[in-house]
Design an enzyme around this catalytic site. Structure first.
Site, PDB file in Angstrom:
ATOM      1  N   ARG A  79       1.259   2.101  -5.938  1.00 24.22           N
ATOM      2  CA  ARG A  79       1.965   0.694  -5.156  1.00 24.22           C
ATOM      3  C   ARG A  79       0.549   0.140  -4.466  1.00 24.22           C
ATOM      4  NH1 ARG A  79       6.092   1.805  -2.167  1.00 24.22           N
ATOM      5  NH2 ARG A  79       5.883   0.863  -0.241  1.00 24.22           N
TER       6      ARG A  79
ATOM      7  N   LYS B  80       9.585 -15.939 -20.849  1.00 24.21           N
ATOM      8  CA  LYS B  80      10.117 -14.365 -20.782  1.00 24.21           C
ATOM      9  C   LYS B  80      11.043 -13.612 -21.420  1.00 24.21           C
ATOM     10  CE  LYS B  80       8.015 -13.091 -17.225  1.00 24.21           C
ATOM     11  NZ  LYS B  80       7.487 -14.107 -17.179  1.00 24.21           N
TER      12      LYS B  80
ATOM     13  N   GLU C  85       8.633 -12.871 -24.588  1.00 27.91           N
ATOM     14  CA  GLU C  85       7.332 -12.153 -24.220  1.00 27.91           C
ATOM     15  C   GLU C  85       7.978 -10.969 -24.182  1.00 27.91           C
ATOM     16  OE1 GLU C  85       4.183 -11.734 -21.303  1.00 27.91           O
ATOM     17  OE2 GLU C  85       5.814 -13.264 -19.898  1.00 27.91           O
TER      18      GLU C  85
ATOM     19  N   LYS D 156      -1.229  -6.734 -19.814  1.00 32.70           N
ATOM     20  CA  LYS D 156      -1.281  -7.831 -17.667  1.00 32.70           C
ATOM     21  C   LYS D 156      -2.304  -8.659 -17.890  1.00 32.70           C
ATOM     22  CE  LYS D 156       1.015  -8.298 -14.567  1.00 32.70           C
ATOM     23  NZ  LYS D 156       2.811  -8.826 -15.085  1.00 32.70           N
TER      24      LYS D 156
ATOM     25  N   HIS E 293      14.744 -36.404 -28.943  1.00 32.97           N
ATOM     26  CA  HIS E 293      13.612 -36.698 -29.424  1.00 32.97           C
ATOM     27  C   HIS E 293      12.993 -35.649 -30.779  1.00 32.97           C
ATOM     28  CE1 HIS E 293      13.242 -40.243 -26.966  1.00 32.97           C
ATOM     29  NE2 HIS E 293      13.463 -39.263 -25.476  1.00 32.97           N
TER      30      HIS E 293
ATOM     31  N   CYS F 246       0.636  -0.910   0.201  1.00 31.50           N
ATOM     32  CA  CYS F 246       0.082   0.054   0.818  1.00 31.50           C
ATOM     33  C   CYS F 246       0.621   1.390   0.110  1.00 31.50           C
ATOM     34  CB  CYS F 246      -0.731   0.320   1.228  1.00 31.50           C
ATOM     35  SG  CYS F 246      -2.115  -1.825   1.523  1.00 31.50           S
TER      36      CYS F 246
ATOM     37  N   ASN G 148       1.306   0.539   5.600  1.00 29.19           N
ATOM     38  CA  ASN G 148       1.768  -0.651   4.439  1.00 29.19           C
ATOM     39  C   ASN G 148       2.502  -1.690   5.530  1.00 29.19           C
ATOM     40  OD1 ASN G 148       2.412  -1.698   2.228  1.00 29.19           O
ATOM     41  ND2 ASN G 148       3.976  -0.294   1.971  1.00 29.19           N
ATOM     42  N   GLY G 149       2.017  -2.893   5.519  1.00 21.00           N
ATOM     43  CA  GLY G 149       2.498  -3.897   6.032  1.00 21.00           C
ATOM     44  C   GLY G 149       1.633  -5.378   6.345  1.00 21.00           C
TER      45      GLY G 149
ATOM     46  N   TRP H 103      -3.675  -2.194  -1.337  1.00 26.13           N
ATOM     47  CA  TRP H 103      -3.666  -2.611  -1.958  1.00 26.13           C
ATOM     48  C   TRP H 103      -4.284  -4.537  -0.967  1.00 26.13           C
ATOM     49  CZ3 TRP H 103      -2.969  -4.537  -7.112  1.00 26.13           C
ATOM     50  CH2 TRP H 103      -2.865  -5.296  -7.809  1.00 26.13           C
TER      51      TRP H 103
ATOM     52  N   GLU I 109       9.533 -20.736 -18.042  1.00 27.00           N
ATOM     53  CA  GLU I 109       9.791 -19.517 -17.592  1.00 27.00           C
ATOM     54  C   GLU I 109      10.552 -18.526 -18.064  1.00 27.00           C
ATOM     55  OE1 GLU I 109       7.292 -17.817 -16.371  1.00 27.00           O
ATOM     56  OE2 GLU I 109       7.948 -15.785 -15.820  1.00 27.00           O
TER      57      GLU I 109
HETATM   58  C1  AGP Z   1       3.580 -14.253 -18.174  1.00 25.04           C
HETATM   59  O1  AGP Z   1       5.199 -12.848 -17.961  1.00 25.04           O
HETATM   60  C2  AGP Z   1       2.338 -13.400 -18.734  1.00 25.04           C
HETATM   61  N1  AGP Z   1       2.150 -11.777 -18.260  1.00 25.04           N
HETATM   62  C3  AGP Z   1       1.747 -14.750 -19.148  1.00 25.04           C
HETATM   63  O2  AGP Z   1       1.883 -15.102 -19.485  1.00 25.04           O
HETATM   64  C4  AGP Z   1       0.846 -14.409 -17.630  1.00 25.04           C
HETATM   65  O3  AGP Z   1       1.309 -14.992 -17.064  1.00 25.04           O
HETATM   66  C5  AGP Z   1      -0.764 -14.902 -18.122  1.00 25.04           C
HETATM   67  O4  AGP Z   1      -1.677 -14.533 -18.364  1.00 25.04           O
HETATM   68  C6  AGP Z   1      -0.904 -15.275 -16.869  1.00 25.04           C
HETATM   69  O5  AGP Z   1      -1.532 -14.182 -16.211  1.00 25.04           O
HETATM   70  P1  AGP Z   1      -2.485 -14.485 -14.791  1.00 25.04           P
HETATM   71  O6  AGP Z   1      -1.792 -14.768 -13.843  1.00 25.04           O
HETATM   72  O7  AGP Z   1      -2.751 -13.046 -13.822  1.00 25.04           O
HETATM   73  O8  AGP Z   1      -3.691 -15.554 -14.464  1.00 25.04           O
END
Ligand code: AGP
Length: 614
Positions: A30, A491, A494, A609, A510, A2, A104-105, A78, A487
């Site tokens: 925040r 990263k 994307e 996002k 394979h 927060c 905040n905490g 938050w 992962e």
């Molecule tokens: C990950 O870097 C991406 N932003 C995307 O794959 C994300 O993880 C996915 O859309 C899931 O989002 P969520 O965790 O909000 O469900």
């Protein structure tokens, strides 16, 4: 996390209330599920207004006609404990309503404190952990102690993390602030004293700030600061001169949110772990609407998620199967509903989603419920759609994640999965509470280890320089290193738009091995696991075909370092926690390669996002 702000005096830049609202607008990154302000007005009364309209909360406060005031505090929330409602929005007040606090905490022992305060006649109006602070300070004032003394007295019984500011109608010329773990800054501006969670809160009034350290308490007046340490001894605060512009202040001086959020990972892990161990040694999730007996009936776990959350779910498979000895399936959420899965009332379906709003995952959970499953959600957003519909919730406390690429929320999810595995093992009688001590101790050490990995950005940047001309990347790993490889590939693709794919290291022969040629880069998760020798064999396999190999290698592991062309070094940790450490250099590698390509790491093309379309 927060955002808090407090102002006392007569600001030359405008009305005190307006100054606080402007600070809240700068702090909205925040947390923005609710906001509030409290002022001691010219009649010596506490005026308080709060809104819980998500991103519109501060704007709604702006539309009010605020009274003139001599001191005030404000907060953007938050939510961590208590739903994002007006009743739970800060500032929170004591029984009289003439003393207010913003925080905040996480107050870890708030339940015990609230119970004791209620027994002494205090009336609670919110579900928050924070409200106990107001009632504790109220008791100090009632004993005739001044505001500074009453706050110090309250801090003596608080456990957990806090950055807080307190104001009271009986002390209209001052406010008192204190800090433990959560950051807090103070400063003196033109006619005012100010406190806040970070630079963005104070930069409108002053650039000459001071850092409040753990367990220090500061009494702030219009022209003076008086700081005491935990023992009540006066201390001089460390000065901090800030020349950031406002935009940089919102990113705490980082060039972008992604680098800020990577740097926040130790804190995200720490906050997710806070308050999990109860005095009797048992573990606490956040909202458990499932009885232990129901969890003991569970004979299968299915994890559904997307993207980075799916990769965290893959890690969970290892953690839950190892800890709770329950069979675990992991499904891409958008596939789960259509594969006619075997689901019944003994199935626990776990949805993993930092936003708690991803429609693919939400729909998968809804389908699971129609088939009789019990639903548990791991989310970073309190009261998100998924959390509201779940039978149980385990919140990550990573704070808002602004960058599209998941970083700190992924680490927090890995930690949450380990906690879930331990929780299920304990509930099912596979682990006694005393047997949790060792894994919990390893978890407690994780923030520091993650911090060491985060601080190696310069080392990773040099590897990125060496790979700047490379165009196709293979990420390989085994066991929990496989989701780390996936992962790392996600990263990179994307945010840099480079071709990157993750494989189980044993799968190369394979088929994928046919793709390798002289220009290929293979990133191998080669930290010391029980499958390390096999990963080493895979490194030899790809080098023999001309690939350049980047190795994620444990500190001091010269043998592995000699086998690879570039080393990304990481500290060692417990096997099931390695994904939270080994992924960090891969996040940084993607970041540096994307920056070298001049790309916007916070807002990559074609992506959102939160994906709320199927
Ligand atoms: C990950 O870097 C991406 N932003 C995307 O794959 C994300 O993880 C996915 O859309 C899931 O989002 P969520 O965790 O909000 O469900």
């Amino acid at each position: 996390m927060c955002g808090i702000v407090g102002v006392v005096g007569a600001p030359s830049s405008g009305d005190l209330g307006e100054v606080i609202l402007s600070a809240l607008e700068r702090l909205e990154y925040r947390g923005y599920d609710s906001a509030g302000i409290a002022l001691v007005d010219s009649l010596g009364e506490v005026y308080r207004e709060r809104r819980a309209d998500r991103r519109a909360s501060v704007a709604e406060l702006r539309s009010l006609d605020l009274p003139s005031a001599s001191v005030g505090i404000g907060h953007v929330r938050w939510a961590t404990h208590g739903r994002p409602t007006v009743e739970n929005a800060h500032p929170l007040v004591d029984c009289s309503g003439q003393l207010a606090v913003v925080h905040n905490g996480i107050i870890e022992n708030h339940l015990e404190l609230a119970e004791a305060l209620a027994c002494r006649g205090h009336r609670f109006r919110s579900e928050t952990d924070t409200e106990v602070i107001a009632h504790l300070v109220e008791e100090g004032l009632a004993e005739g102690v001044d505001l500074l003394g009453a706050v110090r007295q309250a801090l003596g019984v608080l456990q957990g993390a806090f950055a807080l500011a307190v104001m009271a109608a009986c002390a209209p010329d001052r406010l008192v602030a204190a800090r433990r773990v959560s950051p807090l800054l103070v400063g003196l501006g033109d006619g005012v004293g100010v406190v806040g969670s970070d630079v963005a809160a104070l930069i409108g009034e002053t650039r000459d700030l001071a850092v409040v350290e753990d367990d220090q308490v500061v009494e702030v007046r219009a022209g003076s600061l008086r700081a005491l340490d935990a023992a009540g001894v006066p201390v001089t605060l460390a000065p901090l001169r800030v020349d950031w512009d406002l935009a940089a202040a919102k990113r705490s001086g980082f060039p972008d949110f992604m680098s800020k959020e990577i740097a926040e990972q130790p804190e995200a892990v720490r906050q997710t772990l806070l308050g999990r161990a109860l005095p009797d040694g048992r573990l606490r999730l956040d909202e458990m609407r499932l009885a232990d007996a129901e969890l003991r009936e569970v004979d299968k776990v299915i994890i559904v998620a997307c993207g980075s959350s799916f990769h965290a779910g893959m890690v969970a498979k290892y953690a839950i199967e190892h800890r709770a000895r329950l069979p675990v399936e992991v499904d891409i959420a958008s596939e789960f509903r259509y594969r006619d899965p075997i689901v019944d009332s003994r199935t626990l379906v776990v949805g993993v989603s930092q936003s708690g709003e991803t429609i693919d995952t939400l729909q998968a959970l809804r389908a699971a419920r129609t088939w009789g499953a019990r639903v548990l959600v791991i989310s970073n957003v309190v009261d998100s759609s998924m959390a509201r519909e779940a039978d149980a919730v385990l919140y990550t406390h990573a704070g808002p994640e602004i960058g599209v690429a998941a970083t700190k929320t992924f680490l927090a999810q890995v930690v949450a999965m380990e906690l879930l595995g331990l929780y299920l093992a304990e509930v099912r009688g596979i682990l006694f509470p005393t047997e949790l001590e060792e894994p919990l101790a390893r978890l407690a050490g994780l923030p520091g280890i993650v911090g060491e990995a985060v601080e190696r950005s310069v080392e990773v940047a040099k590897v990125a320089d060496a790979l700047a001309a490379s165009r196709d990347f293979f990420f390989i790993g085994r066991h929990v290193g496989y989701p780390v490889a996936l992962e790392g590939a996600l990263k990179l693709k994307e945010i840099s738009y480079l071709r990157a794919e993750g494989f189980p290291a044993g799968e190369l022969k394979h088929g994928p091995l046919a793709l390798l040629d002289e220009g290929s880069v293979v990133v191998a998760v080669a930290t010391r696991s029980r499958l390390w020798e096999k990963v080493v064999a895979n490194i030899a396999e790809v080098k023999a075909r001309g690939a350049r190999v980047v190795g994620v290698v444990n500190d001091g592991d010269e043998r592995t370092a000699e086998l690879v062309d570039h080393v990304l070094s990481v500290p060692r940790t417990a096997p099931l926690l390695t994904p939270a450490v080994d992924v960090v250099p891969l996040q940084l590698l993607a970041y540096h390669l994307a920056k070298r390509r001049g790309l916007d790491v916070d807002r990559p093309r074609n992506l959102a996002k939160t994906v709320t379309v199927e």
